[in-house]
Design a protein around this motif. Structure first.
Motif, PDB file in Angstrom:
ATOM      1  N   THR A   4      76.614 132.967 -28.063  1.00 39.32           N
ATOM      2  CA  THR A   4      76.600 134.281 -28.697  1.00 39.32           C
ATOM      3  C   THR A   4      77.689 134.327 -29.763  1.00 39.32           C
ATOM      4  OG1 THR A   4      75.921 135.243 -26.571  1.00 39.32           O
ATOM      5  CG2 THR A   4      76.659 136.765 -28.281  1.00 39.32           C
ATOM      6  N   TRP A   5      77.350 134.842 -30.928  1.00 40.82           N
ATOM      7  CA  TRP A   5      78.308 134.935 -32.041  1.00 40.82           C
ATOM      8  C   TRP A   5      78.866 136.344 -32.144  1.00 40.82           C
ATOM      9  CZ3 TRP A   5      77.186 136.014 -37.780  1.00 40.82           C
ATOM     10  CH2 TRP A   5      78.305 135.676 -38.562  1.00 40.82           C
ATOM     11  N   TYR A   6      80.188 136.455 -32.286  1.00 41.46           N
ATOM     12  CA  TYR A   6      80.858 137.748 -32.410  1.00 41.46           C
ATOM     13  C   TYR A   6      81.408 137.990 -33.802  1.00 41.46           C
ATOM     14  CZ  TYR A   6      80.289 138.426 -27.451  1.00 41.46           C
ATOM     15  OH  TYR A   6      79.730 138.603 -26.212  1.00 41.46           O
ATOM     16  N   GLY A   7      81.062 137.108 -34.737  1.00 42.34           N
ATOM     17  CA  GLY A   7      81.540 137.241 -36.102  1.00 42.34           C
ATOM     18  C   GLY A   7      82.594 136.209 -36.428  1.00 42.34           C
ATOM     19  N   HIS A   8      82.740 135.913 -37.731  1.00 39.54           N
ATOM     20  CA  HIS A   8      83.704 134.940 -38.242  1.00 39.54           C
ATOM     21  C   HIS A   8      83.487 133.586 -37.553  1.00 39.54           C
ATOM     22  CE1 HIS A   8      86.738 134.544 -41.184  1.00 39.54           C
ATOM     23  NE2 HIS A   8      87.725 134.231 -40.365  1.00 39.54           N
ATOM     24  N   SER A   9      84.474 133.079 -36.796  1.00 35.21           N
ATOM     25  CA  SER A   9      84.318 131.787 -36.117  1.00 35.21           C
ATOM     26  C   SER A   9      84.314 131.930 -34.605  1.00 35.21           C
ATOM     27  CB  SER A   9      85.455 130.842 -36.528  1.00 35.21           C
ATOM     28  OG  SER A   9      85.485 130.658 -37.925  1.00 35.21           O
ATOM     29  N   PHE A  11      82.737 132.549 -30.995  1.00 36.23           N
ATOM     30  CA  PHE A  11      81.534 132.430 -30.175  1.00 36.23           C
ATOM     31  C   PHE A  11      81.911 132.511 -28.700  1.00 36.23           C
ATOM     32  CE2 PHE A  11      80.512 130.213 -34.078  1.00 36.23           C
ATOM     33  CZ  PHE A  11      79.183 130.502 -34.318  1.00 36.23           C
ATOM     34  N   ARG A  12      80.927 132.898 -27.890  1.00 31.98           N
ATOM     35  CA  ARG A  12      81.049 132.775 -26.431  1.00 31.98           C
ATOM     36  C   ARG A  12      79.980 131.795 -25.974  1.00 31.98           C
ATOM     37  NH1 ARG A  12      79.594 137.971 -23.276  1.00 31.98           N
ATOM     38  NH2 ARG A  12      77.507 137.193 -23.768  1.00 31.98           N
ATOM     39  N   LEU A  13      80.408 130.776 -25.231  1.00 32.67           N
ATOM     40  CA  LEU A  13      79.506 129.755 -24.702  1.00 32.67           C
ATOM     41  C   LEU A  13      79.471 129.891 -23.190  1.00 32.67           C
ATOM     42  CD1 LEU A  13      80.557 128.733 -27.521  1.00 32.67           C
ATOM     43  CD2 LEU A  13      80.289 126.425 -26.661  1.00 32.67           C
ATOM     44  N   THR A  14      78.291 130.126 -22.647  1.00 26.83           N
ATOM     45  CA  THR A  14      78.180 130.339 -21.206  1.00 26.83           C
ATOM     46  C   THR A  14      77.081 129.467 -20.607  1.00 26.83           C
ATOM     47  OG1 THR A  14      76.640 132.199 -21.518  1.00 26.83           O
ATOM     48  CG2 THR A  14      78.972 132.729 -21.371  1.00 26.83           C
ATOM     49  N   GLU A  15      77.331 129.022 -19.394  1.00 31.47           N
ATOM     50  CA  GLU A  15      76.361 128.269 -18.603  1.00 31.47           C
ATOM     51  C   GLU A  15      76.592 128.633 -17.143  1.00 31.47           C
ATOM     52  OE1 GLU A  15      73.573 126.827 -17.398  1.00 31.47           O
ATOM     53  OE2 GLU A  15      73.651 125.496 -19.137  1.00 31.47           O
ATOM     54  N   ARG A  16      75.517 128.921 -16.426  1.00 30.26           N
ATOM     55  CA  ARG A  16      75.641 129.347 -15.035  1.00 30.26           C
ATOM     56  C   ARG A  16      76.405 128.317 -14.216  1.00 30.26           C
ATOM     57  NH1 ARG A  16      70.134 130.940 -12.267  1.00 30.26           N
ATOM     58  NH2 ARG A  16      70.266 132.452 -13.977  1.00 30.26           N
ATOM     59  N   THR A 192      66.903 135.906 -38.002  1.00 27.67           N
ATOM     60  CA  THR A 192      68.057 135.928 -37.111  1.00 27.67           C
ATOM     61  C   THR A 192      67.636 136.194 -35.673  1.00 27.67           C
ATOM     62  OG1 THR A 192      68.460 138.292 -37.463  1.00 27.67           O
ATOM     63  CG2 THR A 192      69.543 136.749 -38.974  1.00 27.67           C
ATOM     64  N   GLN A 193      68.507 135.814 -34.745  1.00 26.55           N
ATOM     65  CA  GLN A 193      68.255 136.078 -33.331  1.00 26.55           C
ATOM     66  C   GLN A 193      69.565 136.481 -32.660  1.00 26.55           C
ATOM     67  OE1 GLN A 193      66.493 132.057 -32.893  1.00 26.55           O
ATOM     68  NE2 GLN A 193      68.032 131.679 -31.317  1.00 26.55           N
ATOM     69  N   PRO A 194      69.495 137.230 -31.557  1.00 28.28           N
ATOM     70  CA  PRO A 194      70.718 137.765 -30.939  1.00 28.28           C
ATOM     71  C   PRO A 194      71.608 136.708 -30.315  1.00 28.28           C
ATOM     72  CG  PRO A 194      68.776 138.307 -29.623  1.00 28.28           C
ATOM     73  CD  PRO A 194      68.279 137.742 -30.907  1.00 28.28           C
ATOM     74  N   SER A 195      71.043 135.612 -29.832  1.00 29.27           N
ATOM     75  CA  SER A 195      71.833 134.529 -29.249  1.00 29.27           C
ATOM     76  C   SER A 195      70.978 133.268 -29.241  1.00 29.27           C
ATOM     77  CB  SER A 195      72.297 134.871 -27.828  1.00 29.27           C
ATOM     78  OG  SER A 195      71.189 134.967 -26.943  1.00 29.27           O
ATOM     79  N   LEU A 196      71.636 132.147 -29.012  1.00 28.61           N
ATOM     80  CA  LEU A 196      70.938 130.867 -28.914  1.00 28.61           C
ATOM     81  C   LEU A 196      70.898 130.452 -27.452  1.00 28.61           C
ATOM     82  CD1 LEU A 196      69.726 128.214 -30.024  1.00 28.61           C
ATOM     83  CD2 LEU A 196      72.073 127.408 -30.381  1.00 28.61           C
ATOM     84  N   LYS A 197      69.699 130.292 -26.916  1.00 26.82           N
ATOM     85  CA  LYS A 197      69.541 129.876 -25.523  1.00 26.82           C
ATOM     86  C   LYS A 197      68.883 128.505 -25.482  1.00 26.82           C
ATOM     87  CE  LYS A 197      69.167 134.614 -23.784  1.00 26.82           C
ATOM     88  NZ  LYS A 197      68.332 135.599 -23.046  1.00 26.82           N
ATOM     89  N   VAL A 212      70.255 131.124 -37.247  1.00 27.24           N
ATOM     90  CA  VAL A 212      71.180 132.166 -37.695  1.00 27.24           C
ATOM     91  C   VAL A 212      71.272 133.236 -36.619  1.00 27.24           C
ATOM     92  CG1 VAL A 212      71.657 133.905 -39.453  1.00 27.24           C
ATOM     93  CG2 VAL A 212      70.648 131.712 -40.110  1.00 27.24           C
ATOM     94  N   LEU A 213      72.492 133.509 -36.187  1.00 25.74           N
ATOM     95  CA  LEU A 213      72.699 134.489 -35.128  1.00 25.74           C
ATOM     96  C   LEU A 213      73.194 135.819 -35.694  1.00 25.74           C
ATOM     97  CD1 LEU A 213      74.476 132.314 -32.387  1.00 25.74           C
ATOM     98  CD2 LEU A 213      72.032 132.804 -32.643  1.00 25.74           C
ATOM     99  N   ASP A 214      72.743 136.910 -35.104  1.00 25.23           N
ATOM    100  CA  ASP A 214      73.331 138.221 -35.359  1.00 25.23           C
ATOM    101  C   ASP A 214      74.680 138.272 -34.653  1.00 25.23           C
ATOM    102  OD1 ASP A 214      71.165 139.401 -36.805  1.00 25.23           O
ATOM    103  OD2 ASP A 214      70.084 139.620 -34.904  1.00 25.23           O
TER     104      ASP A 214
END
Length: 217
Positions: A4-9, A11-16, A192-197, A212-214
């Protein structure tokens, strides 16, 4: 996993079942966008600047990585590689160094280039191995411009490219718009898409794809 992108550089990277990684948290009063309200187990910082090292935006007690080295936290392997000097300090002649990060979630390799502003050396390229997802600055300023970003993409041959660090209305920094990078890549528009899964490595595209992420508010 989900990116998930929050702007600029940032990101949040998550995995269960694995540690959550936050990259380059920013001070919105200096950069723009919306104030960050994030929780994470690991924070990576490419260099010391309000737009990349605002650690108080990440709640809890995350493990903070601010330079080169090898780290294993919560099942995530991270390798920091020092690259070029980003820019000079205002009061000194010393260059602030940039660190790119290879972040490995099991078989998925994500590379965050930070504020890299030139083509990496052959040894740096070899140290990254197979790049599945490349988070790359494209808007110029202290980072890569569109042409250099396109050159690095052809060099690294990632499966997925996620542009970052470019001009949007909410950003206070003077950066080139995304359209300039898309043109350099031979693309007119990308939805664009809200996140990359990504389910797993087998789900990756065979040819390089720009996603491209929103940015999330």
């Amino acid at each position: 996993m989900e990116i998930t992108w929050y702007g600029h550089s940032c990101f949040r990277l998550t995995e269960r079942g694995m540690a959550t990684v936050i990259t380059d948290p920013f001070d919105h009063s200096a950069v723009g966008y919306f104030p960050l309200k994030l929780k994470g187990d690991i924070v990576t910082c490419s260099h010391t600047a309000p737009g990349h090292s605002y650690f108080t935006a990440v709640k809890g007690e995350p493990y903070v990585i601010t330079g080169p080295g090898e780290f294993e936290i919560g099942g995530v392997f991270i390798t920091g590689v020092q690259t070029n000097g980003v820019h000079k300090k205002a009061s000194e002649n010393e260059q602030i160094r940039n660190t790119l990060y290879l972040i490995q979630f099991e078989e998925l390799n994500i590379v965050h280039l930070g504020d890299m502003d030139r083509v990496p050396t052959q040894s740096q390229v070899e140290s990254l191995g197979d790049v599945h997802v490349l988070l790359i600055p494209v808007g110029g300023g202290t980072g890569l411009n569109a042409a250099k970003a396109a050159e690095i993409i052809s060099l690294l041959e990632p499966r997925i490219v996620v542009p970052m660090h470019y001009g949007v209305p909410e950003c206070k920094i003077d950066l080139d718009p995304l359209a300039k990078f898309l043109k350099a890549m031979g693309l007119k528009e990308v939805e664009t898409q809200p996140s990359l899964k990504i389910a797993n490595a087998k789900a990756l595209p065979e040819e390089t794809q720009v996603v491209v992420l929103d940015y999330k508010s």
